[in-house]
Design an enzyme around this catalytic site. Structure first.
Site, PDB file in Angstrom:
ATOM      1  N   LYS A 105       0.829  -1.328  -0.424  1.00 20.98           N
ATOM      2  CA  LYS A 105       0.202  -0.315   0.002  1.00 20.98           C
ATOM      3  C   LYS A 105       0.988   1.249   0.205  1.00 20.98           C
ATOM      4  CE  LYS A 105      -4.762   1.003  -0.075  1.00 20.98           C
ATOM      5  NZ  LYS A 105      -5.601   0.159  -0.539  1.00 20.98           N
ATOM      6  N   ASP A 145      -6.776   4.813  -4.756  1.00 22.82           N
ATOM      7  CA  ASP A 145      -7.397   4.074  -3.411  1.00 22.82           C
ATOM      8  C   ASP A 145      -7.933   5.489  -3.364  1.00 22.82           C
ATOM      9  OD1 ASP A 145      -7.422   2.453  -1.606  1.00 22.82           O
ATOM     10  OD2 ASP A 145      -6.821   4.403  -0.049  1.00 22.82           O
TER      11      ASP A 145
HETATM   12  P1  NAD Z   1     -15.076   7.780  -2.718  1.00 21.91           P
HETATM   13  O1  NAD Z   1     -13.787   8.094  -2.466  1.00 21.91           O
HETATM   14  O2  NAD Z   1     -15.549   7.599  -4.035  1.00 21.91           O
HETATM   15  O3  NAD Z   1     -16.745   7.668  -1.341  1.00 21.91           O
HETATM   16  C1  NAD Z   1     -16.306   7.454  -0.185  1.00 21.91           C
HETATM   17  C2  NAD Z   1     -17.486   7.982   0.438  1.00 21.91           C
HETATM   18  O4  NAD Z   1     -17.470   7.533   1.791  1.00 21.91           O
HETATM   19  C3  NAD Z   1     -17.453   9.259  -0.523  1.00 21.91           C
HETATM   20  O5  NAD Z   1     -19.672   9.425  -0.686  1.00 21.91           O
HETATM   21  C4  NAD Z   1     -17.546   9.979   1.169  1.00 21.91           C
HETATM   22  O6  NAD Z   1     -18.806  11.104   1.087  1.00 21.91           O
HETATM   23  C5  NAD Z   1     -18.219   9.544   2.162  1.00 21.91           C
HETATM   24  N1  NAD Z   1     -17.564   9.576   3.645  1.00 21.91           N
HETATM   25  C6  NAD Z   1     -16.166  10.020   3.811  1.00 21.91           C
HETATM   26  N2  NAD Z   1     -16.497   9.942   4.761  1.00 21.91           N
HETATM   27  C7  NAD Z   1     -17.507   9.275   5.551  1.00 21.91           C
HETATM   28  C8  NAD Z   1     -18.239   9.616   7.195  1.00 21.91           C
HETATM   29  N3  NAD Z   1     -17.425   9.561   7.951  1.00 21.91           N
HETATM   30  N4  NAD Z   1     -19.761   8.898   6.981  1.00 21.91           N
HETATM   31  C9  NAD Z   1     -20.402   8.373   6.161  1.00 21.91           C
HETATM   32  N5  NAD Z   1     -19.810   8.916   4.422  1.00 21.91           N
HETATM   33  C10 NAD Z   1     -18.388   9.742   4.733  1.00 21.91           C
HETATM   34  O7  NAD Z   1     -14.358   6.521  -2.014  1.00 21.91           O
HETATM   35  P2  NAD Z   1     -14.637   4.866  -2.504  1.00 21.91           P
HETATM   36  O8  NAD Z   1     -13.591   4.452  -3.315  1.00 21.91           O
HETATM   37  O9  NAD Z   1     -16.145   4.764  -2.879  1.00 21.91           O
HETATM   38  O10 NAD Z   1     -14.060   3.840  -1.270  1.00 21.91           O
HETATM   39  C11 NAD Z   1     -14.473   3.654  -0.120  1.00 21.91           C
HETATM   40  C12 NAD Z   1     -14.303   2.527   0.801  1.00 21.91           C
HETATM   41  O11 NAD Z   1     -13.873   1.283   0.275  1.00 21.91           O
HETATM   42  C13 NAD Z   1     -13.094   3.037   1.470  1.00 21.91           C
HETATM   43  O12 NAD Z   1     -12.668   2.703   2.628  1.00 21.91           O
HETATM   44  C14 NAD Z   1     -12.407   2.048   0.402  1.00 21.91           C
HETATM   45  O13 NAD Z   1     -10.730   1.957   1.001  1.00 21.91           O
HETATM   46  C15 NAD Z   1     -12.729   0.725   0.396  1.00 21.91           C
HETATM   47  N6  NAD Z   1     -12.410  -0.007  -0.937  1.00 21.91           N
HETATM   48  C16 NAD Z   1     -12.261   1.391  -2.577  1.00 21.91           C
HETATM   49  C17 NAD Z   1     -12.207   0.125  -3.482  1.00 21.91           C
HETATM   50  C18 NAD Z   1     -11.829   0.671  -4.783  1.00 21.91           C
HETATM   51  O14 NAD Z   1     -11.802   0.133  -5.941  1.00 21.91           O
HETATM   52  N7  NAD Z   1     -13.158   1.358  -5.096  1.00 21.91           N
HETATM   53  C19 NAD Z   1     -11.671  -0.940  -3.700  1.00 21.91           C
HETATM   54  C20 NAD Z   1     -11.105  -1.407  -1.779  1.00 21.91           C
HETATM   55  C21 NAD Z   1     -11.439  -1.389  -0.852  1.00 21.91           C
END
Ligand code: NAD
Length: 429
Positions: A105, A145
């Site tokens: 990471k 990420d």
């Molecule tokens: P993103 O930035 O597109 O979306 C995150 C969302 O969470 C946004 O809508 C934001 O407003 C919301 N958010 C942030 N803080 C918050 C809080 N305190 N309470 C409620 N909502 C909150 O990110 P993403 O790519 O969708 O990733 C989301 C999660 O999934 C992360 O933990 C990431 O590590 C995990 N993840 C994502 C992927 C990927 O491919 N996108 C892969 C594995 C894991």
């Protein structure tokens, strides 16, 4: 690593699985710490002529099963504990779904919203110059990420190519399709989570139309999972983002129209107050805390880590929790949920769809053959279902929770690679 840290929490969740498999001390010693930790400084000339020096990390947790794989996060709160923990989770995630990868990471301490586009490009290229020797298609393959995207991956791959004076698209995944990215990468995490949740619901002989779902985090992964579940007849009743959430007692929320209106208005709260099509659905405004504790059947944390803690775990009503976010549940909360008989599909399985399609991108880049979106979806579905079935059958046969089963399943594979190199028992003879 201090007590209560994200890394310590992740290791505790893994250690719980060790009573269910024969895990050697050698393997435990090796997996206790990352293989290597790289800390770099990245000088960036800002648009106003001043120089800023940013701190970046790349943690190589384990390369026992193959080249290391993991995203790069841009966030002001990035720290070594978080990057190490996320690298650790990557090692197990790749093993759960059978990818030939280890875990890594990266992160940079920065608020990317405060940078101009030019500054962001200089920072991204600077990060690659700083970690150049430590990455490569057979060493470590970064990906996006939180707050990094496909354009940033394109810049990074381009910088790597410039330094090496060769075109090596397989060095980074999550690139734009025109630079060698894979079709189907954008919705892969939400789609993978949908496949495993659908399999669990089938195994429990439940009907989607009877299941109310709340999703915390209406971003990339949360939105795509919500859309696919909605299309499959699940009732989406709660959604939230960092500004708050909405919940409906009746009917179902339509993720696509909500996303369209959110993009126009900026918040979910405004959606039902001013929108058009959505006005007809009765709803109430809720905080993120209320959303987590709402009266639903399935809860999907898809935002950030440490959302379900010992303080609110006892009030979670959902019977099924599908962790799309990395590390949304603390180890203490996990114990409480298990005691209450909740079914938790752990992050290392539920969100593995993203890294699985990254693996497909790496394969396509190396073979020079590119797949249709339909092929990507079909292959993703097969791998996610296989991962789910292995974990689910282990959970059933050992009468353990799904997280413990997922760690045990992954740990067995990693341990096989450690023991194949010789064990204390072998060398002591
Ligand atoms: P993103 O930035 O597109 O979306 C995150 C969302 O969470 C946004 O809508 C934001 O407003 C919301 N958010 C942030 N803080 C918050 C809080 N305190 N309470 C409620 N909502 C909150 O990110 P993403 O790519 O969708 O990733 C989301 C999660 O999934 C992360 O933990 C990431 O590590 C995990 N993840 C994502 C992927 C990927 O491919 N996108 C892969 C594995 C894991």
């Amino acid at each position: 690593m201090q007590k209560g840290s994200f890394f310590e929490n992740s290791k505790r969740l893994f250690h719980k699985s060790l009573q269910h498999i024969a895990f050697s001390d050698d393997a435990l010693k090796i997996l206790d710490r990352p293989k290597e930790t790289i800390e770099v400084t990245i000088p960036v000339r800002m648009d106003d002529g001043t120089l800023e020096v940013f701190t970046g990390y790349r943690v190589h947790y384990s390369d026992l099963l193959g080249p290391m794989k993991g995203g790069i996060r841009y966030h002001p709160l990035v720290n070594l504990d978080e990057v190490t923990s996320l690298a650790f989770l990557m090692a197990f995630k790749c093993a759960v779904v059978g990818l030939p990868f280890g875990g890594a990471k990266g992160g940079v301490i920065v608020d990317p919203k405060k940078l101009s586009k030019h500054e962001l490009e200089r920072l991204s290229r600077g990060y690659i110059r700083a970690i150049y020797e430590f990455i490569g298609p057979d060493i470590d393959i970064p990906a996006p990420d939180v707050y990094t995207n496909e354009m940033i991956m394109g810049w990074m791959a381009d910088e790597y190519n410039k330094i090496s004076r060769k075109l090596t698209p397989a060095v980074i995944t999550g690139k734009p399709v025109s630079l060698g990215g894979s079709l189907g990468r954008n919705d892969a995490t939400g789609r993978g989570a949908y496949y495993v949740l659908r399999e669990l619901v089938k195994a429990l002989k439940l009907k989607p139309k009877n299941l109310r779902v709340a999703i915390q985090g209406f971003g990339n992964a949360g939105f795509h999972a919500a859309s696919l579940l909605h299309q499959d007849g699940f009732r989406i009743v709660g959604l939230s983002d960092s500004k708050g959430g909405i919940l409906t007692e009746h009917g179902t929320l339509d993720p696509s129209s909500i996303m369209r209106i959110k993009e126009k208005q900026g918040t979910l709260e405004g959606v039902y107050c001013k929108g058009t099509v959505c006005d007809v659905i009765d709803h109430k405004k809720v905080s993120n805390e209320q959303l987590l504790e709402s009266n639903v059947d399935i809860l999907i944390p898809a935002a950030i880590e440490n959302q379900i803690t010992k303080d609110n775990a006892g009030r979670i009503k959902a019977k099924i929790i599908c962790e799309i976010a990395n590390g949304p549940t603390t180890a203490e909360a996990d114990e409480l949920l298990a005691k209450k008989g909740k079914l938790v599909i752990p992050d290392i399985l539920a969100n593995a769809g993203g890294v699985t399609v990254s693996y497909f991108e790496w394969l396509q880049n190396r073979s020079g053959q590119y797949w249709s979106e339909k092929e990507v979806h079909a292959k993703l579905e097969t791998m996610m279902i296989e991962g789910f079935r292995s974990v689910y059958s282990l959970q059933k046969s050992k009468k353990i929770d799904m997280r413990t089963a997922a760690y045990a399943h992954a740990a067995k594979k990693i341990m096989g690679a450690i023991e194949a190199r010789g064990t204390t028992a072998y060398f002591k003879q």
